[in-house]
Scaffold this motif. Structure first.
Motif, PDB file in Angstrom:
ATOM      1  N   GLU A 187       0.830  -1.213   0.000  1.00  0.00           N
ATOM      2  CA  GLU A 187       0.000   0.000   0.000  1.00  0.00           C
ATOM      3  C   GLU A 187       0.863   1.261   0.000  1.00  0.00           C
ATOM      4  O   GLU A 187       0.550   2.246  -0.686  1.00  0.00           O
ATOM      5  N   GLU A 188       1.949   1.236   0.758  1.00  0.00           N
ATOM      6  CA  GLU A 188       2.816   2.416   0.845  1.00  0.00           C
ATOM      7  C   GLU A 188       3.476   2.753  -0.487  1.00  0.00           C
ATOM      8  O   GLU A 188       3.872   3.900  -0.715  1.00  0.00           O
ATOM      9  N   PHE A 193      -3.809   7.148  -3.959  1.00  0.00           N
ATOM     10  CA  PHE A 193      -4.821   6.477  -3.160  1.00  0.00           C
ATOM     11  C   PHE A 193      -5.911   5.939  -4.081  1.00  0.00           C
ATOM     12  O   PHE A 193      -6.215   6.523  -5.123  1.00  0.00           O
ATOM     13  N   GLN A 199     -10.319   2.409  -0.915  1.00  0.00           N
ATOM     14  CA  GLN A 199      -9.147   2.607  -0.065  1.00  0.00           C
ATOM     15  C   GLN A 199      -9.445   2.229   1.379  1.00  0.00           C
ATOM     16  O   GLN A 199      -8.599   1.647   2.074  1.00  0.00           O
ATOM     17  N   SER A 203      -7.356  -0.482   3.448  1.00  0.00           N
ATOM     18  CA  SER A 203      -6.737  -0.157   4.727  1.00  0.00           C
ATOM     19  C   SER A 203      -7.245  -1.073   5.833  1.00  0.00           C
ATOM     20  O   SER A 203      -6.482  -1.489   6.719  1.00  0.00           O
ATOM     21  N   LYS A 276       2.025   5.499   6.257  1.00  0.00           N
ATOM     22  CA  LYS A 276       1.070   4.441   6.519  1.00  0.00           C
ATOM     23  C   LYS A 276      -0.333   4.857   6.055  1.00  0.00           C
ATOM     24  O   LYS A 276      -0.845   5.899   6.456  1.00  0.00           O
ATOM     25  N   ARG A 277      -0.944   4.024   5.255  1.00  0.00           N
ATOM     26  CA  ARG A 277      -2.307   4.311   4.771  1.00  0.00           C
ATOM     27  C   ARG A 277      -3.318   3.637   5.692  1.00  0.00           C
ATOM     28  O   ARG A 277      -4.037   2.709   5.315  1.00  0.00           O
ATOM     29  N   THR A 278      -3.340   4.116   6.909  1.00  0.00           N
ATOM     30  CA  THR A 278      -4.217   3.543   7.924  1.00  0.00           C
ATOM     31  C   THR A 278      -5.652   3.995   7.706  1.00  0.00           C
ATOM     32  O   THR A 278      -5.932   4.890   6.899  1.00  0.00           O
ATOM     33  N   VAL A 281      -5.816   7.724   8.478  1.00  0.00           N
ATOM     34  CA  VAL A 281      -5.343   8.566   7.381  1.00  0.00           C
ATOM     35  C   VAL A 281      -6.361   8.578   6.244  1.00  0.00           C
ATOM     36  O   VAL A 281      -6.659   9.635   5.652  1.00  0.00           O
ATOM     37  N   THR A 282      -6.909   7.408   5.927  1.00  0.00           N
ATOM     38  CA  THR A 282      -7.887   7.318   4.845  1.00  0.00           C
ATOM     39  C   THR A 282      -9.119   8.165   5.132  1.00  0.00           C
ATOM     40  O   THR A 282      -9.606   8.900   4.257  1.00  0.00           O
ATOM     41  N   ARG A 285      -8.270  12.164   4.859  1.00  0.00           N
ATOM     42  CA  ARG A 285      -8.096  12.820   3.560  1.00  0.00           C
ATOM     43  C   ARG A 285      -9.387  12.888   2.750  1.00  0.00           C
ATOM     44  O   ARG A 285      -9.543  13.747   1.895  1.00  0.00           O
ATOM     45  N   ASP A 297      -1.380  14.504   0.768  1.00  0.00           N
ATOM     46  CA  ASP A 297      -0.836  13.303   0.128  1.00  0.00           C
ATOM     47  C   ASP A 297       0.646  13.457  -0.191  1.00  0.00           C
ATOM     48  O   ASP A 297       1.420  12.493  -0.091  1.00  0.00           O
TER      49      ASP A 297
END
Length: 366
Positions: A187-188, A193, A199, A203, A276-278, A281-282, A285, A297
Motif C-alpha cells: 500500500e505504501e 490512493f 481505499q 486499509s 502508513k495508509r491507515t 489517514v484514509t 483525507r 498526500d
C-alpha cells in the motif's frame, strides 16, 4: 497475589528459562554470539503481554485453570503457548522496525539500530547499517524458530486433537501476519490512493491481517483449542476476538500519530513519516478539499518533514473529524465484542476477564 501479577511473573520466568536453555545450547559458538542473545533477552524483558494473556483467557473460557498452581502439567502447557506468542510477537516487531526503518522501539533503539551501534562502537570493517539490518533479521528469525519450538511443545503435551487444532491456528496466524505485512508495504508503494470506499476496504484489510487477528483472535483460539474447545466455543471467541483486535489496532493507529512518545517509546510522527495508509489517514483525507488533500498526500510518507509540517498534518487530521470517527469505531467494536459473549457457551468468570482486558487494551495510552 493478584492473578495478573502472578501470570506476568510466570510468563517472564518461562521466557527467561527458554532463553537460558538456548544460550546453553549455543555456548559452543563462543563469546561472539553473546550480543545476539543479550539483545533477545533485553527485547523480551517486560511488556504488556496482551497476546499471552488472551491465550490464557482463551483456555480458561473453556476449561478451569489455576494460575496459582505449579507451573507444570496443564498450566505449563498454557504457558508454553503463551510464551510462544510473545516470542513470535517480538520477532514480528523486530522485522517490522526493519521494514519501516524505525529508530526506536519501547523507548530504546530498535534492534537494527542497536546492532549498527555495536558495529560503530567496535570499529569493525564494512557497513554498520548493513550489519544492523542483518543482525535484526537474524534475531527475528531466531525468535520465530524458538516460538515454533515452544508452540510445538505445548501441542505435543496437550490431548492429540487439541494439539492439532492449536497448531493449525498458530500456523494460520503466521501466514496471515506475513501476508498482511506485505499488503501494508504494498500500500505504501502505490503512487495514488484508491477511490474512497475502495481505499477504506484496503486499509481495513491490512489492519485485520497484519495486526487485529493475531493480536487477539488467534491467541484466544490457540488457548481455547489447547483446552479442547468445540466448534461453538471457538466461534464465540472469534466473534469476540476479531472486533477487539480491530479496536486494538485502531487505537494503535491513533497512538501512531498522536501518542506521547515518552509513553509509547516511539515518535508520534512515525506513521506519517512512513506513509502508513491507515484507516485514520484514509478517513482524514476523504473530507479534505482537493487542494488540501493533494498537499496532505504529498507530505504523507516524506521522511524529511519538519516538526512544523508534522504538527500541521496532525492538526489537519483532527480538524477533519477522523479522530472522532475512529474513536466511534473503537467503541462500536468493543460493544459488538461484549454483546457476542451474552449467550456464548463459555465460563462466566472468563467472560468478565475477557471484557475487562478488551477494555484495557483498547483504552491504553502506550
Amino acid at each position: 497475589m493478584e492473578e495478573t501479577t502472578r501470570l506476568a511473573g510466570l510468563i517472564q520466568e518461562r521466557i527467561d528459562d527458554t532463553l537460558a536453555a538456548h544460550r546453553g545450547e549455543l555456548q559452543p559458538l563462543g563469546a561472539d554470539i553473546a550480543p545476539l542473545l543479550d539483545e533477545a533477552a533485553d527485547y523480551l524483558a517486560g511488556g504488556k503481554r496482551l497476546r499471552a494473556r488472551f491465550a490464557v483467557l482463551g483456555y480458561r473460557a473453556v476449561r478451569p485453570l489455576d494460575v496459582f498452581g505449579e507451573p507444570s502439567g496443564e498450566l505449563g502447557v498454557v504457558l508454553d503457548a503463551a510464551c510462544a506468542l510473545e516470542l513470535f510477537h517480538a520477532a514480528a516487531l523486530i522485522h517490522d522496525d526493519v521494514i519501516d526503518r524505525s529508530d526506536t522501539r519501547r523507548g530504546r533503539p530498535s534492534a537494527h539500530r542497536h546492532f549498527a551501534s555495536l558495529h560503530d562502537d567496535a570499529g569493525w570493517r564494512g557497513s554498520a547499517e548493513h550489519f544492523g539490518l542483518a543482525g535484526a533479521i537474524l534475531l527475528g528469525d531466531l525468535l520465530q524458530s524458538w516460538a515454533d519450538e515452544l508452540m510445538q511443545r505445548a501441542c505435543d503435551r496437550a490431548a492429540a486433537a487439541a494439539g492439532r487444532a492449536a497448531r493449525e491456528h498458530f500456523n494460520r496466524m503466521r501466514s496471515e501476519v506475513a501476508a498482511g505485512q506485505y499488503l501494508d508495504v504494498f500500500e505504501e508503494q502505490q503512487p495514488e490512493f484508491a477511490p474512497e470506499q475502495q481505499q477504506l476496504e484496503r486499509s481495513t484489510l491490512v489492519l485485520v491481517y497484519k495486526s487485529a487477528k493475531y493480536s487477539v483472535e488467534a491467541p484466544l483460539l490457540i488457548g481455547a483449542a489447547l483446552a479442547g474447545a468445540d466448534e461453538e466455543q471457538e466461534g464465540a471467541l472469534s466473534e469476540f476476538g476479531l472486533p477487539v483486535g480491530v479496536a486494538f489496532q485502531l487505537r494503535d493507529d491513533l497512538l501512531g500519530v498522536f501518542g506521547d512518545s515518552d509513553l509509547t517509546g516511539k515518535p508520534a510522527s512515525d506513521d506519517l513519516l512512513e506513509g502508513k495508509r491507515t484507516v485514520l489517514v484514509t478517513l482524514s483525507r476523504t473530507s479534505l478539499p482537493d487542494t488540501q488533500r493533494r498537499l496532505f498526500d504529498e507530505m504523507l510518507g516524506d521522511p524529511t518533514l519538519e516538526a512544523e509540517q508534522i504538527e500541521m498534518m496532525q492538526r489537519t487530521i483532527r480538524d477533519s473529524g477522523a479522530v472522532r470517527r475512529v474513536e466511534d469505531m473503537i467503541a462500536r467494536n468493543i460493544d459488538r465484542a461484549e454483546a457476542s459473549l451474552d449467550f456464548a457457551p463459555l465460563d462466566v468468570g472468563a467472560k468478565e476477564r475477557l471484557i475487562d482486558l478488551a477494555r484495557r487494551s483498547t483504552r491504553r495510552v502506550a
